[in-house]
Structure formats: C-alpha cells, structure tokens
Motif scaffolding. Sequence first.
Motif, PDB file in Angstrom:
ATOM      1  N   ALA A  11       0.844  -1.196   0.000  1.00  0.00           N
ATOM      2  CA  ALA A  11       0.000   0.000   0.000  1.00  0.00           C
ATOM      3  C   ALA A  11       0.873   1.237   0.000  1.00  0.00           C
ATOM      4  O   ALA A  11       2.089   1.177   0.237  1.00  0.00           O
ATOM      5  CB  ALA A  11      -0.924   0.012   1.221  1.00  0.00           C
ATOM      6  N   GLY A  12       0.269   2.386  -0.279  1.00  0.00           N
ATOM      7  CA  GLY A  12       0.976   3.649  -0.212  1.00  0.00           C
ATOM      8  C   GLY A  12       1.841   3.921  -1.419  1.00  0.00           C
ATOM      9  O   GLY A  12       1.825   3.189  -2.415  1.00  0.00           O
ATOM     10  N   ASP A  13       2.641   4.981  -1.314  1.00  0.00           N
ATOM     11  CA  ASP A  13       3.485   5.395  -2.424  1.00  0.00           C
ATOM     12  C   ASP A  13       4.543   4.361  -2.782  1.00  0.00           C
ATOM     13  O   ASP A  13       5.064   4.365  -3.897  1.00  0.00           O
ATOM     14  CB  ASP A  13       4.176   6.721  -2.076  1.00  0.00           C
ATOM     15  CG  ASP A  13       3.179   7.847  -1.855  1.00  0.00           C
ATOM     16  OD1 ASP A  13       2.027   7.716  -2.327  1.00  0.00           O
ATOM     17  OD2 ASP A  13       3.535   8.848  -1.207  1.00  0.00           O
ATOM     18  N   ALA A  14       4.895   3.504  -1.843  1.00  0.00           N
ATOM     19  CA  ALA A  14       5.956   2.523  -2.078  1.00  0.00           C
ATOM     20  C   ALA A  14       5.428   1.184  -2.572  1.00  0.00           C
ATOM     21  O   ALA A  14       6.190   0.220  -2.665  1.00  0.00           O
ATOM     22  CB  ALA A  14       6.743   2.305  -0.792  1.00  0.00           C
ATOM     23  N   HIS A  68       4.704   2.646   7.033  1.00  0.00           N
ATOM     24  CA  HIS A  68       4.544   1.197   6.846  1.00  0.00           C
ATOM     25  C   HIS A  68       5.783   0.441   7.330  1.00  0.00           C
ATOM     26  O   HIS A  68       6.802   0.384   6.652  1.00  0.00           O
ATOM     27  CB  HIS A  68       4.273   0.884   5.379  1.00  0.00           C
ATOM     28  CG  HIS A  68       2.924   1.326   4.920  1.00  0.00           C
ATOM     29  ND1 HIS A  68       1.765   0.695   5.318  1.00  0.00           N
ATOM     30  CD2 HIS A  68       2.532   2.350   4.125  1.00  0.00           C
ATOM     31  CE1 HIS A  68       0.722   1.300   4.783  1.00  0.00           C
ATOM     32  NE2 HIS A  68       1.159   2.312   4.052  1.00  0.00           N
ATOM     33  N   VAL A  69       5.668  -0.157   8.498  1.00  0.00           N
ATOM     34  CA  VAL A  69       6.797  -0.853   9.094  1.00  0.00           C
ATOM     35  C   VAL A  69       6.433  -2.267   9.552  1.00  0.00           C
ATOM     36  O   VAL A  69       7.298  -3.034   9.939  1.00  0.00           O
ATOM     37  CB  VAL A  69       7.360  -0.033  10.285  1.00  0.00           C
ATOM     38  CG1 VAL A  69       6.401  -0.068  11.446  1.00  0.00           C
ATOM     39  CG2 VAL A  69       8.740  -0.488  10.700  1.00  0.00           C
ATOM     40  N   PHE A  70       5.154  -2.632   9.497  1.00  0.00           N
ATOM     41  CA  PHE A  70       4.712  -3.898  10.067  1.00  0.00           C
ATOM     42  C   PHE A  70       4.338  -4.969   9.046  1.00  0.00           C
ATOM     43  O   PHE A  70       3.663  -5.929   9.383  1.00  0.00           O
ATOM     44  CB  PHE A  70       3.499  -3.645  10.977  1.00  0.00           C
ATOM     45  CG  PHE A  70       3.839  -2.995  12.274  1.00  0.00           C
ATOM     46  CD1 PHE A  70       4.630  -3.644  13.208  1.00  0.00           C
ATOM     47  CD2 PHE A  70       3.386  -1.719  12.566  1.00  0.00           C
ATOM     48  CE1 PHE A  70       4.951  -3.047  14.415  1.00  0.00           C
ATOM     49  CE2 PHE A  70       3.701  -1.104  13.761  1.00  0.00           C
ATOM     50  CZ  PHE A  70       4.488  -1.768  14.690  1.00  0.00           C
ATOM     51  N   GLY A  71       4.760  -4.809   7.820  1.00  0.00           N
ATOM     52  CA  GLY A  71       4.368  -5.773   6.799  1.00  0.00           C
ATOM     53  C   GLY A  71       4.791  -7.199   7.115  1.00  0.00           C
ATOM     54  O   GLY A  71       4.024  -8.148   6.925  1.00  0.00           O
ATOM     55  N   THR A 109       9.224   5.125   3.825  1.00  0.00           N
ATOM     56  CA  THR A 109      10.253   5.937   4.440  1.00  0.00           C
ATOM     57  C   THR A 109       9.642   7.027   5.303  1.00  0.00           C
ATOM     58  O   THR A 109       8.575   7.556   4.984  1.00  0.00           O
ATOM     59  CB  THR A 109      11.158   6.577   3.373  1.00  0.00           C
ATOM     60  OG1 THR A 109      12.048   7.509   4.005  1.00  0.00           O
ATOM     61  CG2 THR A 109      10.335   7.306   2.318  1.00  0.00           C
ATOM     62  N   THR A 110      10.349   7.400   6.358  1.00  0.00           N
ATOM     63  CA  THR A 110       9.901   8.496   7.206  1.00  0.00           C
ATOM     64  C   THR A 110      10.236   9.849   6.596  1.00  0.00           C
ATOM     65  O   THR A 110       9.860  10.889   7.133  1.00  0.00           O
ATOM     66  CB  THR A 110      10.584   8.411   8.586  1.00  0.00           C
ATOM     67  OG1 THR A 110      12.005   8.413   8.403  1.00  0.00           O
ATOM     68  CG2 THR A 110      10.165   7.154   9.312  1.00  0.00           C
TER      69      THR A 110
END
Length: 306
Positions: A123-126, A200-203, A222-223
């Motif tokens: 998900a998201g930009d990445a 997003h860090v919990f994938g 990324t932060t």
Amino acid sequence: MTRRILAVLAVVIAFGAVLTGCSGTGVVSVRPQIVVTTNILGDVVSRLAGEQADVTTLMKPNADPHSFEISAAQAARLAEADLLVSNGLGLEEGLQQHLDRAAESRARMFVAGDRIEVLPYTAGDARGTPDPHFWTDPARMRDVVDALEPALAEIDGVDAAEIRANADAYRAELSALDAEMVAAFAAIRVEKRALVTNHHVFGYLADRFGFRVVGAVIPGGTTLAAPSAADLRDLVAAIEDAGVRTVFAESSQPDRLVRVLAEEADLRVEVVELYTESLTAPGAGADSYLTMMRANTARIAQGLGA
C-alpha cells in the motif's frame, strides 16, 4: 651508560607510539573489525561475534535508520572493515552513497536484505517496492543469523566453533521469542488484528502473525516522506471502516502526526508507542533486539486485545 639508557627509552617510546590508538585503553585492537549500519543488526552481530571481533555500530540509539548520517572519519572506515554489515533494501537512505563507495572498493559486505524472502509494500506510495523492515518477523531474523554465521566464521582470526555456538544459542532465543509472540497474538480476536502506525513498518509482522495493515500516517516506506490532506482523509476512512481504536507511534519518530490525525478527525483512538526501527540506550526499554520485540508484543497485544 646514560646514552644507552636514553637509547632504550627512545625505542620504548617509539614502540608505544605504534601501539597507541583511539580506543579507550590507548592500544589498537588486533581483533577483526566489523562495522554495522543499524543498531538492531549491530546487536545481533555482537551476539554472534562475542569476543571474537570488535563490532562498531554506526547508528546511535533512538535514531531514524532512513535519515541518520555518519562522519567522514566513519565513512572512511567502511572499506577498511573486515566485514561491513548492512540492512539493505533501501533502508539506510542517508548512508547509501557511502555503502556504494565501499562496494566499489570491493569491501567485504554482508547485506541482510539479500538473505531473506523479501516482501513488497502492499500500500501507499511505495507499493510494489521491497519492504526493508524484515526484523519485525523473528523467523526472518533467524534466516539472517543462518547466513551471517558463515560470513563471520570466514573472517581471519576468529574461532569458527565459537561463532557457531553463539549462533546456535541465539537461534534458540529467536525461536523462543517467536513462540511467545504466537501465544500473545493468539489472544487477539481476528477482527481486531488491524495495525495503523506512522509509516509502513509492520508488513513482515502482519504476514507472519495474521494481522492486517490498515494504513499509515505517512503512506510509504520511508519516514522522509510527508502525508497529504488526501492521504490523511483516506487513512481516517480506513480507520473508521476497520473500527480501529488503537494506533501505534514509533519511538524513533515523534507521534505528533498520529495525535493530530486523531484530534482533527475527531477519532477516539489511543496512541501507543512502539520501538520499531531503533534500539534505545541501555536500560531505556529496548536496548536489544529481543527486548524490543518483547516490549512491542506486549503493547500490541494489550492495545488491540482490550
């Protein structure tokens, strides 16, 4: 006689000058030198290396792995190390140019992200790009240990048998951690296993333990990115649809964005801090990988299990 004494003293002084260095004892270590980028991997490498090598971790406690930088002197040491250990998968954004130069100089490198089954962001930009946050899954960290053991054992001057014994002991601790996490998360109802955090860090944790990643305040890997108004609106809708009542803020990042999201959207959510991308200073709650993961497990289980 006096001349002879002076001559002996000169030799002793010169020899001492050769031995002196920047270490606390003033003596240059003769042990192999291992340089590690992130403090999470630095902790793991130290556990495996034991007293066989000097391990230097570049990332300070509570730092952001995406943005921390190093000095020119530290950068010069990368290519000189007997082994350079990095996370890879684009995590160390602030160090990438230095890592590229070390690779070009043929430094001996171990990239942990090359030794695991990599998941893409979903998900998201990445979306579709590799997710570097594999340490949230202890099973993948065991894969890293399996690959790191022979890399350390091949360094000149180390005792391969001791490296193997350290690795075996640490693998047992990782297996125990994994079992504890399975048991703790089993108490959370399936419909409540929904995660929201700063980014997003919990994938990998979600993949291993059956969680849904509902969204993140920063919609990317990324932060260093920033959310737009549309991103926040989408996240609010996702939170409301999922019935999320607890969101998680990372210890290495201020939780201001999460709190603003909760306040401006009039969402009644609890903000719980997790140690996700950096270890803390000794005694500050997450000074080792195992301590960090156990603290996070307890907080997630309490936050979502209520």
